[in-house]
Design a protein around this motif. Structure first.
Motif, PDB file in Angstrom:
ATOM      1  N   UNK A  83       0.813  -1.210   0.000  1.00 34.77           N
ATOM      2  CA  UNK A  83       0.000   0.000   0.000  1.00 34.77           C
ATOM      3  C   UNK A  83       0.846   1.259   0.000  1.00 34.77           C
ATOM      4  N   UNK A  84       2.037   1.203   0.639  1.00 32.28           N
ATOM      5  CA  UNK A  84       2.871   2.384   0.758  1.00 32.28           C
ATOM      6  C   UNK A  84       4.039   2.368  -0.222  1.00 32.28           C
ATOM      7  N   UNK A  85       4.060   1.414  -1.134  1.00 32.96           N
ATOM      8  CA  UNK A  85       5.163   1.301  -2.074  1.00 32.96           C
ATOM      9  C   UNK A  85       4.691   1.568  -3.494  1.00 32.96           C
ATOM     10  N   UNK A  86       5.568   2.186  -4.279  1.00 33.99           N
ATOM     11  CA  UNK A  86       5.281   2.326  -5.691  1.00 33.99           C
ATOM     12  C   UNK A  86       6.597   2.312  -6.444  1.00 33.99           C
ATOM     13  N   UNK A  87       6.523   1.985  -7.720  1.00 37.88           N
ATOM     14  CA  UNK A  87       7.728   1.901  -8.536  1.00 37.88           C
ATOM     15  C   UNK A  87       8.065   3.270  -9.084  1.00 37.88           C
ATOM     16  N   UNK A  88       9.306   3.694  -8.867  1.00 37.22           N
ATOM     17  CA  UNK A  88       9.781   4.942  -9.447  1.00 37.22           C
ATOM     18  C   UNK A  88      10.364   4.662 -10.826  1.00 37.22           C
ATOM     19  N   UNK A  89      10.023   5.503 -11.775  1.00 37.10           N
ATOM     20  CA  UNK A  89      10.617   5.381 -13.098  1.00 37.10           C
ATOM     21  C   UNK A  89      12.038   5.930 -13.049  1.00 37.10           C
ATOM     22  N   UNK A 165       7.684   6.031   1.232  1.00 37.47           N
ATOM     23  CA  UNK A 165       6.622   6.475   2.144  1.00 37.47           C
ATOM     24  C   UNK A 165       6.590   5.743   3.475  1.00 37.47           C
ATOM     25  N   UNK A 166       6.916   4.449   3.470  1.00 35.59           N
ATOM     26  CA  UNK A 166       6.890   3.710   4.735  1.00 35.59           C
ATOM     27  C   UNK A 166       8.061   4.064   5.647  1.00 35.59           C
ATOM     28  N   UNK A 167       8.981   4.932   5.155  1.00 36.51           N
ATOM     29  CA  UNK A 167      10.104   5.394   5.962  1.00 36.51           C
ATOM     30  C   UNK A 167       9.955   6.850   6.410  1.00 36.51           C
ATOM     31  N   UNK A 168       8.873   7.504   6.002  1.00 38.47           N
ATOM     32  CA  UNK A 168       8.725   8.931   6.308  1.00 38.47           C
ATOM     33  C   UNK A 168       8.729   9.207   7.809  1.00 38.47           C
ATOM     34  N   UNK A 169       7.988   8.425   8.562  1.00 35.37           N
ATOM     35  CA  UNK A 169       7.839   8.719   9.994  1.00 35.37           C
ATOM     36  C   UNK A 169       9.168   8.627  10.729  1.00 35.37           C
ATOM     37  N   UNK A 170       9.993   7.663  10.368  1.00 27.00           N
ATOM     38  CA  UNK A 170      11.271   7.474  11.050  1.00 27.00           C
ATOM     39  C   UNK A 170      12.444   8.099  10.290  1.00 27.00           C
ATOM     40  N   UNK A 171      12.325   8.182   8.972  1.00 26.90           N
ATOM     41  CA  UNK A 171      13.472   8.575   8.150  1.00 26.90           C
ATOM     42  C   UNK A 171      13.621  10.066   7.907  1.00 26.90           C
ATOM     43  N   UNK A 213       5.038  26.841   7.851  1.00 25.72           N
ATOM     44  CA  UNK A 213       3.705  26.328   7.542  1.00 25.72           C
ATOM     45  C   UNK A 213       3.758  24.807   7.584  1.00 25.72           C
ATOM     46  N   UNK A 214       2.614  24.161   7.467  1.00 26.89           N
ATOM     47  CA  UNK A 214       2.551  22.705   7.560  1.00 26.89           C
ATOM     48  C   UNK A 214       2.012  22.101   6.271  1.00 26.89           C
ATOM     49  N   UNK A 215       2.368  20.833   6.069  1.00 23.25           N
ATOM     50  CA  UNK A 215       1.819  20.059   4.956  1.00 23.25           C
ATOM     51  C   UNK A 215       1.306  18.738   5.532  1.00 23.25           C
ATOM     52  N   UNK A 216       0.046  18.436   5.285  1.00 22.74           N
ATOM     53  CA  UNK A 216      -0.572  17.239   5.860  1.00 22.74           C
ATOM     54  C   UNK A 216      -0.108  15.992   5.110  1.00 22.74           C
ATOM     55  N   UNK A 217      -0.048  14.891   5.827  1.00 23.27           N
ATOM     56  CA  UNK A 217       0.403  13.618   5.269  1.00 23.27           C
ATOM     57  C   UNK A 217      -0.358  13.256   4.000  1.00 23.27           C
ATOM     58  N   UNK A 218      -1.659  13.483   3.988  1.00 23.93           N
ATOM     59  CA  UNK A 218      -2.479  13.094   2.834  1.00 23.93           C
ATOM     60  C   UNK A 218      -2.170  13.909   1.581  1.00 23.93           C
ATOM     61  N   UNK A 219      -1.486  15.051   1.742  1.00 25.15           N
ATOM     62  CA  UNK A 219      -1.153  15.903   0.597  1.00 25.15           C
ATOM     63  C   UNK A 219       0.228  15.625   0.023  1.00 25.15           C
ATOM     64  N   UNK A 220       1.001  14.777   0.692  1.00 21.93           N
ATOM     65  CA  UNK A 220       2.376  14.513   0.257  1.00 21.93           C
ATOM     66  C   UNK A 220       2.398  13.391  -0.777  1.00 21.93           C
ATOM     67  N   UNK A 221       3.048  13.657  -1.909  1.00 21.84           N
ATOM     68  CA  UNK A 221       3.222  12.621  -2.930  1.00 21.84           C
ATOM     69  C   UNK A 221       4.623  11.997  -2.872  1.00 21.84           C
ATOM     70  N   UNK A 222       5.635  12.819  -2.723  1.00 24.61           N
ATOM     71  CA  UNK A 222       7.011  12.324  -2.672  1.00 24.61           C
ATOM     72  C   UNK A 222       7.818  13.161  -1.688  1.00 24.61           C
TER      73      UNK A 222
END
Length: 275
Positions: A83-89, A165-171, A213-222
């Motif tokens: 769910x949190x992974x996608x292939x980068x071109x 994305x699955x590393x955002x919280x810790x990384x 300012x802030x950016x919400x998690x749901x608005x982040x693409x990369x």
């Protein structure tokens, strides 16, 4: 010879057959909406796997994209793990080494909209730099505006590493600089990671004129971590600040002359008093 990614894809194909998850290569190809004849060419080492085929293999058979691109981890994802992974071109040279894709200011609004379009990504300019041995995907972005002065100036380029994305919280580390691709824009800021507590990142500019300012998690693409800066040539410090140095020299000379005049006036007053 096949690229290393293609070799790993073939390994996953063979494992699926060994586990009887597919009965034949033909069934495997048809399940991925791919021509069996073309798959046969890949399996025989006559062509490389395409991005679209990799994307479909992840979707249908839960092939692990991290294994495909790095060789690390299991061949297949666990249920729900994709769910949190996608292939980068990515774009590679003739030696299958990854080139750095560059996103100029002029295409950043389009990049936000076409972020998952392999054809658009492959149309971007790309280049290589020595001594950048990084296992993660690399991209560079133009700096637009003055919000990060004096760290970065408009026209500078920053080279970045991709954060899954699955590393955002810790990384994502506090006070480090990141390129954040939201659903609306590409921004470069220092970051305070508040994802765990508040589901957002707090963004700071180095230019004190701009407010945080802030950016919400749901608005982040990369999220891309900045690690290298490419800047235009700047004059040497002693030449760049020469007018200021001349002004300081003139000011010191004027103060010296005034001190001399005050001393002479003091001596004259003393003579008058003592006469």
């Amino acid at each position: 010879m096949n690229s290393i990614v293609t070799q790993r894809f073939i390994q996953c194909h063979h494992q699926l057959k060994q586990e009887n998850r597919v009965r034949s290569s033909r069934q495997f190809a048809l399940a991925l909406d791919y021509l069996p004849q073309s798959l046969s060419e890949i399996l025989k080492g006559r062509r490389d796997v395409t991005i679209d085929l990799l994307r479909k293999a992840v979707e249908v058979y839960q092939v692990n994209p991290i294994f495909l691109y790095t060789g690390e981890g299991e061949l297949f994802l666990k249920p729900g793990e994709n769910k949190e992974l996608r292939i980068l071109t990515i774009v590679t040279d003739q030696h299958h080494d990854e080139r750095i894709l560059h996103i100029p200011c002029s295409v950043q609004p389009e990049y936000v909209q076409e972020i998952g379009n392999p054809e658009f990504i492959q149309s971007l300019p790309s280049y290589s730099l020595p001594s950048l041995n990084n296992k993660t995907a690399q991209r560079s972005f133009d700096i637009n505006g003055d919000s990060m002065e004096p760290t970065f100036f408009e026209g500078d380029k920053v080279v970045c590493s991709f954060i899954e994305p699955n590393q955002w919280e810790q990384g994502i580390k506090n006070q480090h600089v990141y390129v954040l691709v939201s659903k609306a824009a590409v921004v470069v800021n220092r970051v305070r990671n508040e994802l765990k507590e508040h589901q957002h990142l707090k963004l700071y500019a180095d230019n004190s004129f701009y407010e945080s300012h802030t950016i919400h998690l749901s608005d982040i693409q990369e999220v891309w971590q900045v690690h290298t800066q490419i800047s235009a040539f700047l004059p040497a410090r002693q030449h760049h600040h020469l007018p200021v140095q001349e002004d300081v020299k003139a000011l010191r000379q004027m103060l010296g002359e005034q001190q001399l005049m005050i001393q002479r006036l003091h001596n004259t007053i003393e003579k008058l008093v003592n006469s």
